[in-house]
Structures are given as C-alpha cells and as structure tokens.
Motif scaffolding. Structure first.
Motif, PDB file in Angstrom:
ATOM      1  N   PHE A 102      15.725  -4.193  22.769  1.00  0.00           N
ATOM      2  CA  PHE A 102      16.580  -5.109  22.008  1.00  0.00           C
ATOM      3  C   PHE A 102      17.727  -5.645  22.876  1.00  0.00           C
ATOM      4  N   ASN A 103      17.535  -5.591  24.203  1.00  0.00           N
ATOM      5  CA  ASN A 103      18.487  -6.177  25.159  1.00  0.00           C
ATOM      6  C   ASN A 103      19.855  -5.492  25.160  1.00  0.00           C
ATOM      7  N   SER A 104      19.851  -4.172  25.152  1.00  0.00           N
ATOM      8  CA  SER A 104      21.099  -3.418  25.169  1.00  0.00           C
ATOM      9  C   SER A 104      21.587  -3.161  26.591  1.00  0.00           C
ATOM     10  N   ALA A 105      22.740  -3.727  26.934  1.00  0.00           N
ATOM     11  CA  ALA A 105      23.355  -3.465  28.242  1.00  0.00           C
ATOM     12  C   ALA A 105      23.783  -2.006  28.347  1.00  0.00           C
ATOM     13  N   GLU A 106      24.255  -1.457  27.233  1.00  0.00           N
ATOM     14  CA  GLU A 106      24.685  -0.053  27.216  1.00  0.00           C
ATOM     15  C   GLU A 106      23.530   0.884  27.543  1.00  0.00           C
ATOM     16  N   ALA A 107      22.360   0.607  26.973  1.00  0.00           N
ATOM     17  CA  ALA A 107      21.188   1.458  27.218  1.00  0.00           C
ATOM     18  C   ALA A 107      20.740   1.365  28.673  1.00  0.00           C
ATOM     19  N   LEU A 108      20.800   0.180  29.245  1.00  0.00           N
ATOM     20  CA  LEU A 108      20.454   0.014  30.657  1.00  0.00           C
ATOM     21  C   LEU A 108      21.383   0.847  31.536  1.00  0.00           C
ATOM     22  N   PHE A 109      22.668   0.822  31.208  1.00  0.00           N
ATOM     23  CA  PHE A 109      23.633   1.607  31.973  1.00  0.00           C
ATOM     24  C   PHE A 109      23.393   3.103  31.764  1.00  0.00           C
ATOM     25  N   GLY A 110      23.062   3.492  30.526  1.00  0.00           N
ATOM     26  CA  GLY A 110      22.756   4.893  30.246  1.00  0.00           C
ATOM     27  C   GLY A 110      21.588   5.387  31.077  1.00  0.00           C
ATOM     28  N   MET A 111      20.564   4.559  31.198  1.00  0.00           N
ATOM     29  CA  MET A 111      19.404   4.915  32.026  1.00  0.00           C
ATOM     30  C   MET A 111      19.808   5.033  33.491  1.00  0.00           C
ATOM     31  N   SER A 112      20.661   4.152  33.947  1.00  0.00           N
ATOM     32  CA  SER A 112      21.142   4.205  35.323  1.00  0.00           C
ATOM     33  C   SER A 112      21.850   5.530  35.601  1.00  0.00           C
ATOM     34  N   LEU A 113      22.697   5.947  34.677  1.00  0.00           N
ATOM     35  CA  LEU A 113      23.417   7.210  34.848  1.00  0.00           C
ATOM     36  C   LEU A 113      22.468   8.403  34.852  1.00  0.00           C
ATOM     37  N   LEU A 114      21.459   8.357  33.991  1.00  0.00           N
ATOM     38  CA  LEU A 114      20.476   9.444  33.959  1.00  0.00           C
ATOM     39  C   LEU A 114      19.724   9.552  35.281  1.00  0.00           C
ATOM     40  N   TYR A 115      19.327   8.405  35.820  1.00  0.00           N
ATOM     41  CA  TYR A 115      18.608   8.432  37.093  1.00  0.00           C
ATOM     42  C   TYR A 115      19.523   8.847  38.244  1.00  0.00           C
ATOM     43  N   CYS A 116      20.812   8.577  38.124  1.00  0.00           N
ATOM     44  CA  CYS A 116      21.758   9.091  39.123  1.00  0.00           C
ATOM     45  C   CYS A 116      21.765  10.623  39.102  1.00  0.00           C
TER      46      CYS A 116
END
Length: 224
Positions: A102-116
């Motif tokens: 649903f085009n969530s910028a927050e979710a994209l950032f959350g995934m980035s943090l998880l992969y970090c």
C-alpha cells in the motif's frame, strides 16, 4: 480492540497519528504493555493487522488523515508489536510487506532497519532508498495543510549513513543527507554543514556550511 477503535474513532488528534504504538499510552504518554498485548495481539490475530474500514473512515473524516495512510500505520504498528514485544522478525516482515503493497514509506524504512540488524547491507540500502525517495509530506483531506510522511526523513538520513559507512560512497551519502536536511532532520543539517565545510562528497562551500549549521541550531532550539 475496543480501546484502539475508540481512540481512533473519537479521541486521537492529528499529532497523535505519527507516534509509535499509538492508542495504547497512558496519561503520561508511557506505553501500556498489557494493553499493547491485548489490542495489537487481537488486531494481528483477528484482522491480520488491518484496522477495520469503519474505524479508518471515522478517524479520517474527523481529523483529515487519508484512510490508506491510517491503514499503513496500523500494519506498521502491528509489525512493531511482533518485533519489539514478541521478538519475531519473521512476523514483523510479514506486516511490513503488507504495508509496502500500500506504498508505505514507514514499512520500507522498517524493512531497512531489520536488514541492518541482520547485517544484510545490500537489502538495507535497497529498502532505505525506496523509503527515502517517498514524498516527505502527505496532503490532508479537504485541508490545505501538509502532514509528515512518517519516518521518511529518518530513512533519508539512515541511507546516507549506510552509503558512508559500508560503501564509502560519500557522493551518495551527501545526496541522502541533503534530502534529510531539507526534510528537517537535525543531524542531516549538521552533517551537510560539515561536508560542505570539508568538501566531502561535494565542493567546499563555507556559505552553505554556515547556512545548514544555522538551520540545525534553529531546529534544536525549536525542539527543546
């Protein structure tokens, strides 16, 4: 989910929507973990993280936040519940992925943090960049006001940091720090000032260095 439904339908303000673990805080703004377990556990089990449309519509009509933005906030809060309270990265990713659809910028950032956290820097950068390039503001319904697109400026800063630390690509680092600075990130403004001063990732420019340092100082004063 009675408390969360009632909070969204009747109580929350515009400023409350971008607070993490919304709807489950006490009068001192502290997180009520028992209430979190009940409300977000039920939202996850009964509705698969999707706040009912009736609740979304009431909240949207009352404060002007678009329904899809509210839906994404609920999915990301559910992801955070599984991540922070259940220590379940797999379930957190499930709800972040739903929100990304649903085009969530927050979710994209959350995934980035998880992969970090998982030391997968390539994927961390991939998701961080996607979040960083989302609009930093959203338009409210039937209002001329703009509202912050939650965590975009953090994604911009974080992506710049990843390029600097792991890729040693200071040109891209500068680009993302600059985006975060223009979005009002204090650290982004300070680091852009330093990079202009030293000519790191850009040409030296004392005038711009002073400009962004003053902006960082002004933002700190406004915050505190």
């Amino acid at each position: 989910m009675e408390v969360l439904n009632n909070w969204l339908s009747n109580k929350c303000s515009l400023e409350d929507i971008n607070k993490y673990f919304f709807g489950i805080r006490d009068k001192s703004n502290n997180i009520n973990y028992k209430l979190m377990e009940r409300e977000y556990g039920y939202l996850s089990f009964r509705y698969d993280g999707l706040i009912p449309n009736e609740t979304l519509e009431k909240c949207s009509n009352r404060i002007g936040i678009p329904m899809d933005y509210l839906l994404n906030r609920g999915l990301c809060e559910t992801a955070l519940f599984h991540l922070k309270l259940k220590n379940d990265n797999k379930m957190a990713k499930k709800y972040y992925r739903k929100a990304i659809k649903f085009n969530s910028a927050e979710a994209l950032f959350g995934m980035s943090l998880l992969y970090c956290e998982e030391k997968d820097i390539e994927k961390a950068i991939k998701y961080g960049e996607k979040s960083a390039l989302e609009p930093p503001m959203i338009k409210l319904i039937n209002q001329d006001k703009l509202y912050p697109n939650y965590r975009v400026h953090e994604a911009q800063y974080q992506t710049g940091h990843l390029y600097a630390k792991f890729k040693k690509d200071f040109t891209k680092c500068f680009c993302y720090y600059l985006l975060s600075a223009e979005s009002g990130n204090i650290r982004g403004n300070y680091l852009i000032s330093c990079m202009y001063k030293k000519g790191v990732g850009c040409e030296k420019n004392e005038e711009f260095s002073k400009k962004y340092l003053l902006k960082a100082t002004s933002l700190v004063k406004c915050k505190y």
